[in-house]
Design a protein around this motif. Structure first.
Motif, short mmCIF file in Angstrom:
data_model
loop_
_atom_site.label_atom_id
_atom_site.label_comp_id
_atom_site.label_asym_id
_atom_site.label_seq_id
_atom_site.Cartn_x
_atom_site.Cartn_y
_atom_site.Cartn_z
N ALA A 183 0.59 -34.12 5.45
CA ALA A 183 -0.47 -34.29 6.00
C ALA A 183 -1.04 -35.87 5.99
O ALA A 183 -1.51 -36.10 6.03
CB ALA A 183 -1.63 -33.34 5.30
N VAL A 184 -0.68 -36.33 4.00
CA VAL A 184 -1.14 -37.71 3.62
C VAL A 184 0.16 -38.99 4.84
O VAL A 184 -0.91 -38.91 5.31
CB VAL A 184 -0.31 -37.90 1.96
CG1 VAL A 184 -0.39 -39.53 1.71
CG2 VAL A 184 -1.86 -37.08 1.61
N VAL A 185 1.28 -38.51 5.31
CA VAL A 185 1.99 -39.37 6.21
C VAL A 185 1.47 -39.18 7.23
O VAL A 185 1.37 -39.78 8.07
CB VAL A 185 3.34 -39.16 6.38
CG1 VAL A 185 3.95 -39.64 6.84
CG2 VAL A 185 4.29 -38.97 4.61
N TYR A 186 0.84 -38.91 7.45
CA TYR A 186 0.02 -37.97 9.31
C TYR A 186 -0.71 -38.92 9.18
O TYR A 186 -2.10 -39.45 9.71
CB TYR A 186 -0.99 -37.26 9.54
CG TYR A 186 -0.61 -36.97 11.16
CD1 TYR A 186 0.02 -37.33 11.94
CD2 TYR A 186 -1.60 -35.58 11.17
CE1 TYR A 186 -0.29 -37.15 13.14
CE2 TYR A 186 -2.33 -35.13 12.62
CZ TYR A 186 -1.09 -36.09 13.77
OH TYR A 186 -1.56 -35.47 14.75
N LEU A 187 -1.72 -38.33 8.38
CA LEU A 187 -3.40 -39.22 7.96
C LEU A 187 -3.14 -40.89 8.24
O LEU A 187 -3.84 -41.54 9.04
CB LEU A 187 -4.46 -38.82 6.80
CG LEU A 187 -5.46 -39.50 6.71
CD1 LEU A 187 -6.17 -38.28 7.64
CD2 LEU A 187 -5.54 -38.85 4.88
N ILE A 211 5.84 -43.58 9.66
CA ILE A 211 7.02 -43.71 10.02
C ILE A 211 8.22 -43.86 9.03
O ILE A 211 9.28 -43.02 9.33
CB ILE A 211 7.00 -44.04 11.48
CG1 ILE A 211 6.42 -43.73 12.54
CG2 ILE A 211 8.34 -44.52 11.82
CD1 ILE A 211 6.63 -44.89 13.75
N ARG A 212 8.44 -45.04 8.38
CA ARG A 212 9.50 -45.56 8.40
C ARG A 212 9.74 -43.91 6.13
O ARG A 212 10.12 -43.37 5.95
CB ARG A 212 9.22 -46.39 6.68
CG ARG A 212 10.28 -47.74 7.41
CD ARG A 212 9.11 -48.73 7.24
NE ARG A 212 8.80 -49.16 6.01
CZ ARG A 212 10.10 -50.11 5.21
NH1 ARG A 212 11.32 -49.65 5.69
NH2 ARG A 212 10.15 -50.24 3.71
N LEU A 213 8.41 -43.50 6.01
CA LEU A 213 8.08 -42.84 5.17
C LEU A 213 8.79 -40.79 5.81
O LEU A 213 9.48 -40.35 5.44
CB LEU A 213 6.50 -42.36 4.76
CG LEU A 213 5.79 -43.23 3.61
CD1 LEU A 213 4.76 -43.35 3.14
CD2 LEU A 213 6.92 -43.36 2.10
N ALA A 214 7.98 -41.00 6.85
CA ALA A 214 8.62 -39.43 7.71
C ALA A 214 10.13 -39.52 7.66
O ALA A 214 10.30 -38.36 7.30
CB ALA A 214 7.92 -39.45 9.17
N ALA A 230 7.72 -36.08 11.86
CA ALA A 230 8.47 -37.54 12.82
C ALA A 230 8.66 -37.86 13.82
O ALA A 230 8.43 -38.80 14.08
CB ALA A 230 10.26 -37.10 12.16
N ALA A 231 8.71 -36.70 14.30
CA ALA A 231 9.43 -37.36 16.49
C ALA A 231 7.93 -37.39 16.47
O ALA A 231 7.52 -38.00 18.05
CB ALA A 231 9.36 -35.30 16.00
#
Lengths: 416, 108
Positions: A183-187, A211-214, A230-231
């Motif tokens: 959720a944090v990466v998406y945010l 994207i790098r974190l994903a 990631a996709a």
């Protein structure tokens, strides 16, 4: 490659790892950040005389020595110093009980701990893992630098004082905690993607970092939702060049120049998506994004499949915004009357009463059904609710075009 | 690390049919060395608030703040880190209907 570019490249690839490892060995977040910063400053000074073969190892050593110096001066006991001195090369970090070796993952799970406020999770992730400065984070998240600095200090203090552990959670707690990290990466991605205000370069940077974190998560946590996220990020990011017009206006999907879509990102996104075998919210959203990505033109879009995916997503999330998106897709697949029925269901459920896109979508569907008068009052209701000037401008043009005999004008303006 | 668990809930709520007896939890956590002390408290109708301002001692009836949920008990626990403290608190029977606040002891 010039020295500054080499240092910048090393910064992108090694900053998070160096900070993460120093936090593990010293337990001191500020010390870790400062010593990493010093190492990169040293690189800028000394690399002009010859850059090292292994920049990552060089930077790690310099940062570690700096940390040792400072700890020694602070009178830290010998046992702790030995631990820092034995700090392993970045290639061979030890695995912890979860079997995961990468210090950056420990750091990511700590930054995204549910005991921290959500906004602090995002800021802390950016500061420690991607190395954005406090000023850059403040600009990216549309707040002032002192506010952001205070937020970071408070979060680091809570980690220390409340005993938030520095590790990837054990397997029984992992699924729940992984959701929080995703959720944090998406945010973080959406902060870079959604808003049209703020510093464009910093915002672009947020998307790249997300994207790098994903991809880091994909490598170490190959779950369906990790692949899905990631996709999703790659598929959305593939449209970045086409979604903003020269005048800064956002261009909606059906009017984007698809030749500007990044085919490499689409291919990578589709490959990741093929490995998402569940029906979680990220996998479903990624499948919807893929439905658009593979359509050569807007008219070729498989709206039936997209409307089915929205129906599944609605069942999973229960979100009224998803219900509205589904209504749009159904309107495209089965005609405006079918879409209208779904919009009316949302209206009678009492959800989204303050959301200007509800009357905007309704107006569009009414217009397509040839009910211009009702469409006008819907658009006017939306105008009364919209606060963003771009949205208001768009709605005004829709009202002005109503009743125009030229279907092309209507078509050009259609973009819900 | 030492934490204080403040066990809170609506003391006027009707929880008939919910088993809130903490005996099993107390036994489990004491046996595993996680719970050091604790007690249930008498209701807030018995609370007294004391302040001293200058030389004057101000005494009043009731808790220091009117809230929807009240502190109904406390436990002092020893945990490796916040995750273990969360796990311990989440197993307390009151966590199912009320709220448990975990506060680390002040660390010099």
């Amino acid at each position: 490659m010039g020295v500054e570019e080499a240092v910048a490249a090393a910064f992108r690839s090694d900053w998070g790892r160096i900070v993460a490892t120093l936090i593990r060995t010293t337990g001191d977040w500020d010390l870790a950040e400062e010593c990493a910063q010093d190492a990169f400053a040293r690189a800028l000074e000394t690399w002009p005389d010859g850059a090292p073969d292994k920049p990552g190892a060089w930077l790690t050593t310099v940062a570690r020595n700096r940390a040792l110096d400072r700890l020694r001066r602070a009178g830290v006991e010998a046992a702790k110093l030995r631990e820092v001195a034995l700090l392993p090369a970045p290639e061979v970090p030890p695995a912890d009980e979860s079997g995961i070796a990468d210090d950056r993952l420990r750091l990511l799970f700590t930054c995204c701990h549910p005991a921290l406020p959500l906004e602090a999770r995002v800021a802390l992730t950016l500061r420690t893992l991607t190395g954005l400065t406090t000023a850059e984070i403040a600009r990216a998240l549309l707040t002032s630098e002192p506010t952001m600095a205070k937020r970071l200090v408070r979060a680091k203090h809570k980690i220390r004082a409340a005993g938030i552990p520095y590790r990837v959670p054990p397997s029984e707690a992992l699924p729940e905690r992984l959701d929080g990290v995703l959720a944090v990466v998406y945010l973080l991605f959406n902060e870079g993607y959604a808003a049209s205000t703020g510093d464009v370069l910093v915002r672009r940077n947020l998307c790249d970092e997300a994207i790098r974190l994903a991809s880091l998560l994909v490598r170490s946590m190959p779950h369906s939702e990790t692949f899905g996220l990631a996709a999703l990020l790659l598929l959305q990011h593939s449209r970045r060049a086409a979604r903003v017009a020269v005048d800064g206006r956002l261009v909606t999907l059906d009017r984007q120049d698809r030749s500007q879509w990044d085919q490499e990102a689409i291919a990578d996104g589709l490959a990741l998506l093929a490995r998402a075998d569940g029906d979680g919210p990220y996998a479903l959203q990624a499948r919807i994004a893929a439905g658009h990505a593979v359509a050569p033109t807007a008219d070729d879009t498989d709206w039936r499949r997209i409307s089915e995916l929205y129906a599944t997503l609605l069942a999973v999330t229960g979100s009224p915004v998803v219900a509205l998106n589904r209504a749009v897709a159904v309107g495209m697949a089965d005609g405006p009357e079918a879409g209208l029925r779904l919009v009316e269901e949302i209206e009678s459920s009492g959800n989204l009463t303050d959301y200007h896109l509800l009357p905007a979508v309704k107006g569009d569907l009414l217009e397509c059904s040839g009910r211009a008068d009702e469409a006008r009052s819907s658009y006017e209701r939306a105008l009364g609710m919209a606060t963003n000037e771009l949205d208001r401008d768009h709605l005004r043009r829709r009202v002005a075009a109503l009743g125009s005999a030229d279907p092309l004008v209507v078509r050009r303006l259609r973009d819900v | 690390m030492k934490y204080l668990m403040l066990v809170c809930g609506d003391e006027n709520g009707d929880f008939s049919g919910v088993d809130l007896d903490p005996t099993a939890w107390v036994e489990e956590m004491t046996a595993r060395g996680a719970r050091e002390d604790g007690h249930r408290l008498a209701p807030t109708s018995t609370a007294t608030t004391v302040r001293r301002r200058g030389t004057e001692v101000l005494v009043s009836d009731g808790p220091f703040a009117e809230t929807k949920e009240q502190v109904g008990g406390f436990d002092i626990i020893e945990a490796a880190d916040l995750d273990e403290a969360i796990e311990i608190a989440s197993k307390h029977p009151v966590a199912r209907i009320g709220t448990i606040e975990i506060r680390p002891f002040w660390d010099q």
